[in-house]
Scaffold this motif. Structure first.
Motif, PDB file in Angstrom:
ATOM      1  N   PHE A 190     -12.705  83.763  -7.022  1.00  0.00           N
ATOM      2  CA  PHE A 190     -12.339  82.675  -6.133  1.00  0.00           C
ATOM      3  C   PHE A 190     -12.609  81.328  -6.793  1.00  0.00           C
ATOM      4  O   PHE A 190     -13.388  81.220  -7.740  1.00  0.00           O
ATOM      5  CB  PHE A 190     -13.060  82.773  -4.783  1.00  0.00           C
ATOM      6  CG  PHE A 190     -14.559  82.642  -4.876  1.00  0.00           C
ATOM      7  CD1 PHE A 190     -15.176  81.414  -4.666  1.00  0.00           C
ATOM      8  CD2 PHE A 190     -15.362  83.738  -5.179  1.00  0.00           C
ATOM      9  CE1 PHE A 190     -16.556  81.286  -4.747  1.00  0.00           C
ATOM     10  CE2 PHE A 190     -16.730  83.624  -5.255  1.00  0.00           C
ATOM     11  CZ  PHE A 190     -17.333  82.395  -5.047  1.00  0.00           C
ATOM     12  N   ILE A 239      -8.483  83.558  -5.317  1.00  0.00           N
ATOM     13  CA  ILE A 239      -8.246  83.068  -3.961  1.00  0.00           C
ATOM     14  C   ILE A 239      -9.111  81.847  -3.702  1.00  0.00           C
ATOM     15  O   ILE A 239     -10.099  81.613  -4.385  1.00  0.00           O
ATOM     16  CB  ILE A 239      -8.481  84.164  -2.903  1.00  0.00           C
ATOM     17  CG1 ILE A 239      -9.935  84.618  -2.875  1.00  0.00           C
ATOM     18  CG2 ILE A 239      -7.567  85.361  -3.144  1.00  0.00           C
ATOM     19  CD1 ILE A 239     -10.243  85.575  -1.728  1.00  0.00           C
ATOM     20  N   LEU A 274     -13.793  90.186  -6.706  1.00  0.00           N
ATOM     21  CA  LEU A 274     -13.038  89.127  -6.038  1.00  0.00           C
ATOM     22  C   LEU A 274     -13.305  87.826  -6.785  1.00  0.00           C
ATOM     23  O   LEU A 274     -14.454  87.401  -6.900  1.00  0.00           O
ATOM     24  CB  LEU A 274     -13.503  88.990  -4.581  1.00  0.00           C
ATOM     25  CG  LEU A 274     -13.001  87.764  -3.839  1.00  0.00           C
ATOM     26  CD1 LEU A 274     -11.532  87.946  -3.458  1.00  0.00           C
ATOM     27  CD2 LEU A 274     -13.843  87.497  -2.610  1.00  0.00           C
ATOM     28  N   SER A 311      -5.147  87.160   1.185  1.00  0.00           N
ATOM     29  CA  SER A 311      -4.014  86.275   0.949  1.00  0.00           C
ATOM     30  C   SER A 311      -4.447  85.049   0.179  1.00  0.00           C
ATOM     31  O   SER A 311      -5.586  84.927  -0.231  1.00  0.00           O
ATOM     32  CB  SER A 311      -3.403  85.876   2.292  1.00  0.00           C
ATOM     33  OG  SER A 311      -4.373  85.219   3.072  1.00  0.00           O
ATOM     34  N   PRO A 366      -6.066  87.771  -9.889  1.00  0.00           N
ATOM     35  CA  PRO A 366      -5.764  86.951  -8.710  1.00  0.00           C
ATOM     36  C   PRO A 366      -6.991  86.116  -8.340  1.00  0.00           C
ATOM     37  O   PRO A 366      -8.114  86.614  -8.331  1.00  0.00           O
ATOM     38  CB  PRO A 366      -5.455  87.996  -7.632  1.00  0.00           C
ATOM     39  CG  PRO A 366      -6.243  89.196  -8.042  1.00  0.00           C
ATOM     40  CD  PRO A 366      -6.316  89.169  -9.549  1.00  0.00           C
ATOM     41  N   GLU A 369      -3.546  84.129  -2.801  1.00  0.00           N
ATOM     42  CA  GLU A 369      -3.858  84.447  -4.187  1.00  0.00           C
ATOM     43  C   GLU A 369      -3.020  83.610  -5.135  1.00  0.00           C
ATOM     44  O   GLU A 369      -1.845  83.371  -4.893  1.00  0.00           O
ATOM     45  CB  GLU A 369      -3.591  85.929  -4.473  1.00  0.00           C
ATOM     46  CG  GLU A 369      -4.508  86.869  -3.751  1.00  0.00           C
ATOM     47  CD  GLU A 369      -4.238  88.328  -4.104  1.00  0.00           C
ATOM     48  OE1 GLU A 369      -3.303  88.611  -4.878  1.00  0.00           O
ATOM     49  OE2 GLU A 369      -4.972  89.180  -3.601  1.00  0.00           O
ATOM     50  N   THR A 370      -3.643  83.167  -6.210  1.00  0.00           N
ATOM     51  CA  THR A 370      -2.959  82.481  -7.288  1.00  0.00           C
ATOM     52  C   THR A 370      -3.226  83.261  -8.560  1.00  0.00           C
ATOM     53  O   THR A 370      -4.384  83.525  -8.878  1.00  0.00           O
ATOM     54  CB  THR A 370      -3.496  81.037  -7.453  1.00  0.00           C
ATOM     55  OG1 THR A 370      -3.348  80.345  -6.217  1.00  0.00           O
ATOM     56  CG2 THR A 370      -2.766  80.301  -8.547  1.00  0.00           C
TER      57      THR A 370
END
Length: 120
Positions: free
Chosen positions: A44, A18, A42, A2, A16, A4-5
């Motif tokens: 971030f 995070i 991923l 969750s 995405p 996510e931008t």
């Protein structure tokens, strides 16, 4: 995962991103995904901007190999530029001689040998 931008890359792709706390909390889940063949990285960072990436180890190894190849290519280009800048035509070296000096077999080698030595 969750928080996510969406972030738009210059090539138009959207990824995405995070926040770091969510990334840290979900590392175990991400490792489980890698193990099952879901190899998406991923991304971030703070404020929705990517600052780091977690990716499978095999992908990192491929990137390292590509970076090494790129560094070798740039080294070869730098040597060639240096030689061309200061050479007169009577100092030019035939390509077969250059290949022999670098240890290349022009008939069979697809890639130059990995070397840290500067030719000549």
């Amino acid at each position: 995962m969750s928080s996510e931008t969406p972030y738009d890359l210059p090539n138009g792709e959207r990824i995405p991103v995070i926040d770091p706390d969510t990334a840290a909390h979900n590392l175990r889940l991400l490792l489980d995904r890698f193990r099952t063949g879901r190899l998406e990285p991923l991304f971030f960072g703070d404020n929705g901007a990517p600052e780091g990436v977690v990716l499978p180890f095999a992908a990192w190894q491929q990137l390292e190999a590509l970076a090494e190849d790129a560094a070798q290519t740039e080294h070869s280009r730098a040597v060639a530029r240096e030689r061309l800048a200061g050479a007169s035509p009577d100092e030019y070296v035939p390509v077969d001689d250059l290949a022999a000096e670098l240890g290349w077999n022009l008939d069979s080698d697809d890639h130059p040998p990995k070397s840290t030595d500067t030719p000549r």
